[in-house]
Design an enzyme around this catalytic site. Sequence first.
Site, PDB file in Angstrom:
ATOM      1  N   ASP A  68      -0.147   5.206   0.888  1.00  0.00           N
ATOM      2  CA  ASP A  68      -0.386   6.156   1.975  1.00  0.00           C
ATOM      3  C   ASP A  68      -0.290   5.454   3.319  1.00  0.00           C
ATOM      4  O   ASP A  68      -1.030   4.504   3.592  1.00  0.00           O
ATOM      5  CB  ASP A  68      -1.774   6.801   1.830  1.00  0.00           C
ATOM      6  N   ASP A  92       0.874  -1.163   0.000  1.00  0.00           N
ATOM      7  CA  ASP A  92       0.000   0.000   0.000  1.00  0.00           C
ATOM      8  C   ASP A  92       0.918   1.222   0.000  1.00  0.00           C
ATOM      9  O   ASP A  92       2.123   1.106   0.259  1.00  0.00           O
ATOM     10  CB  ASP A  92      -0.893  -0.017   1.248  1.00  0.00           C
ATOM     11  N   ASP A 145      -1.225  -0.466   6.086  1.00  0.00           N
ATOM     12  CA  ASP A 145      -1.355   0.203   7.382  1.00  0.00           C
ATOM     13  C   ASP A 145      -2.793   0.229   7.876  1.00  0.00           C
ATOM     14  O   ASP A 145      -3.062   0.730   8.960  1.00  0.00           O
ATOM     15  CB  ASP A 145      -0.846   1.640   7.293  1.00  0.00           C
TER      16      ASP A 145
END
Length: 330
Positions: free
Chosen positions: A17, A15, A214
């Site tokens: 961001d 991922d 995250d």
Amino acid sequence: MSDELASGYDLVIFDLDGVVYLIDKPIPGAAEAVERLRADGTPVAYATNNASRRAADVAALLTGMGVPAEPDEVLNSAGAAAAVLAQRFPAGSPVLVVGAEALRAEVREVGLTPVATFEDKPVAVVQGYGPEVGWQILAEAALSVRAGATWVATNTDRTLPSPRGPLPGNGSLVAVLRTALDREPDLVVGKPEPGLFTTAASLSNSERPLAVGDRLDTDIQGAVGAGMDSMLVLTGVSGPAELLAAPPERRPTFVSADLSGLFRPADEARLPLRATEAGGWRVDGSTLSGSGDPVTALRLLCGTVWDGVPLEELTADSPEATDLLKKWGL
């Protein structure tokens, strides 16, 4: 053979961001982690729900941060949403775009016509994150969906990470239309749907991919749905309290403070850690004591809570444990 966590996989899907960068600033150690994987011969891919940048722009942004990336390594929800619409509607069909210019460009590239008003009679509404999205375009979208247009959301992330803390994400904007229309989107393309993960694995001919994210509700749930192992890094949205409370479909295979966990032994990150003591910490029933690496304490407590001890019953019996639980909001 190396016992590094990453050595057990033939592709690492990142991922962006909250994992590689925050908005436009690289997270410390991210560039080094990607370069080390490449040096070890492990392919990488980037799968993001952010629909505000095109794949080539994302690759350029990453490269500018010192994170090597090629456009064909980037899969985003904007391109995936446009591809779905192109499969469903004839070339030239009008599609009302709620989002950034990148999403309009993706719609245009697949042969559809981006429009901005209800009067254009759109056959579909595609909604993705854009910092300039406001009431006017949301009103046009609401009118169009109510008139029968197919409603496609690129993703439903409630927030997006930033150096100042979580900010409203596309899911918050989708919630505006959900409230106005009293209905759900017809289709959500991005994570936690497994499509971005499975496409990345297919493009790399990967048989054993690892997803790194995250967010439990998108990255990790998407990986679980795709049947992939996953690693949660604590540099973005989801923190220890959320991990402890996670239902089975949102539980990662591993947890690490950051991407350096890819290069430590897998058993130092594996979840849950079912033991009474490790790394200077001890768990006795619902009580944590001792001191040491916070991630080790988290892994021990995951074993305790996931095996049935209520989260609200956790207590501490050392100054370090007290400080840790307080920091986690427990």
